[in-house]
Scaffold this active site. Structure first.
Site, PDB file in Angstrom:
ATOM      1  N   CYS A  67      20.855-118.028  40.926  1.00  0.00           N
ATOM      2  CA  CYS A  67      21.721-118.991  41.592  1.00  0.00           C
ATOM      3  C   CYS A  67      21.207-119.180  43.014  1.00  0.00           C
ATOM      4  CB  CYS A  67      23.161-118.453  41.615  1.00  0.00           C
ATOM      5  SG  CYS A  67      24.321-119.539  42.451  1.00  0.00           S
ATOM      6  N   LEU A  68      21.162-120.422  43.473  1.00  0.00           N
ATOM      7  CA  LEU A  68      20.671-120.698  44.831  1.00  0.00           C
ATOM      8  C   LEU A  68      21.525-119.984  45.880  1.00  0.00           C
ATOM      9  CD1 LEU A  68      19.866-124.522  44.595  1.00  0.00           C
ATOM     10  CD2 LEU A  68      18.246-122.616  44.573  1.00  0.00           C
ATOM     11  N   HIS A 106      30.836-122.733  38.669  1.00  0.00           N
ATOM     12  CA  HIS A 106      30.901-122.841  40.137  1.00  0.00           C
ATOM     13  C   HIS A 106      32.160-123.581  40.568  1.00  0.00           C
ATOM     14  CE1 HIS A 106      27.468-121.185  42.210  1.00  0.00           C
ATOM     15  NE2 HIS A 106      26.584-121.762  41.410  1.00  0.00           N
ATOM     16  N   HIS A 118      26.816-122.913  33.984  1.00  0.00           N
ATOM     17  CA  HIS A 118      26.689-122.303  35.318  1.00  0.00           C
ATOM     18  C   HIS A 118      27.356-123.195  36.383  1.00  0.00           C
ATOM     19  CE1 HIS A 118      24.214-119.870  38.331  1.00  0.00           C
ATOM     20  NE2 HIS A 118      24.619-120.887  39.056  1.00  0.00           N
ATOM     21  N   GLU A 119      27.077-124.503  36.317  1.00  0.00           N
ATOM     22  CA  GLU A 119      27.631-125.412  37.338  1.00  0.00           C
ATOM     23  C   GLU A 119      29.133-125.604  37.161  1.00  0.00           C
ATOM     24  OE1 GLU A 119      25.772-125.739  39.778  1.00  0.00           O
ATOM     25  OE2 GLU A 119      23.952-125.162  38.727  1.00  0.00           O
ATOM     26  N   GLN A 163      28.547-125.138  46.816  1.00  0.00           N
ATOM     27  CA  GLN A 163      27.351-124.471  47.348  1.00  0.00           C
ATOM     28  C   GLN A 163      26.815-125.117  48.626  1.00  0.00           C
ATOM     29  OE1 GLN A 163      25.244-124.459  43.328  1.00  0.00           O
ATOM     30  NE2 GLN A 163      24.553-122.541  44.244  1.00  0.00           N
ATOM     31  N   GLY A 201      20.044-126.995  39.473  1.00  0.00           N
ATOM     32  CA  GLY A 201      21.459-127.348  39.460  1.00  0.00           C
ATOM     33  C   GLY A 201      22.080-126.995  40.804  1.00  0.00           C
TER      34      GLY A 201
HETATM   35 NI    NI Z   1      24.604-121.280  41.063  1.00  0.00          NI
END
Ligand code: NI
Length: 169
Positions: free
Chosen positions: A92-93, A138, A134-135, A50, A45
């Site tokens: 998370c990236l 964000h 999660h997204e 991000q 995701g």
């Molecule tokens: Ni994330």
């Protein structure tokens, strides 16, 4: 085009993103680039903040290229229903190398627009539910660490600050 992933500490990650209002070729290109960037970073995701773009746009593929039909574009998403509970490790990236168990609803329904602006609803369970939450978080400027205990979160932040000082973040 592969965008570099913005890491924790950049204020763009903790600011609510702006609604997408224009559905044009530029948006389509951005969505393509977001999938490319997500796969390059080995994620399932990715939200636009991000990659430093404060817009309410996210891409998800919990099968990681296995099922082309699993590719999901979420424009202006909103969680409209959630039920149950699950607790699994989450990462998370934008916070690489860290993973923590996070309690989330087990089944959620999101209402969003696709890349052409058409409204749709999608219900997901388990990992997909987690990704949708999660997204969407964000896009509201919220990171998964906000769901951890203050103790765990502060410990993580201390470790990250050390990495920052050492130039390893
Ligand atoms: Ni994330």
């Amino acid at each position: 085009m592969i965008y570099p992933i913005v890491k924790f500490g950049d204020p763009v990650l903790e600011r609510p993103a702006a609604a997408v209002k224009v559905f044009d070729d530029e948006l389509e290109k951005l969505v393509e680039d977001m999938f490319e960037s997500m796969y390059a970073a080995h994620g399932v995701g990715l939200a636009a903040p991000q990659i430093g773009i404060s817009k309410r746009l996210a891409v998800v593929d919990v099968t990681f290229k296995e099922d082309p039909n699993a590719k999901l574009v979420l424009v202006n998403p909103e969680i409209i229903h959630s039920e149950g509970r699950q607790s699994q490790n989450e990462g998370c990236l934008s916070i690489p190398e860290f993973r923590e168990p996070v309690a989330r609803p087990r089944r959620v329904t999101v209402r969003a627009q696709d890349v052409h602006g058409n409204l749709f609803e999608k219900t997901g369970e388990d990992l997909l539910a987690r990704a949708l939450l999660h997204e969407t978080d964000h896009l509201n400027g919220k990171l998964y660490i906000s769901h951890l205990s203050a103790l765990k979160r502060d410990l993580m932040k201390r470790k990250i600050r050390k990495l920052m000082k050492a130039g390893q973040w």
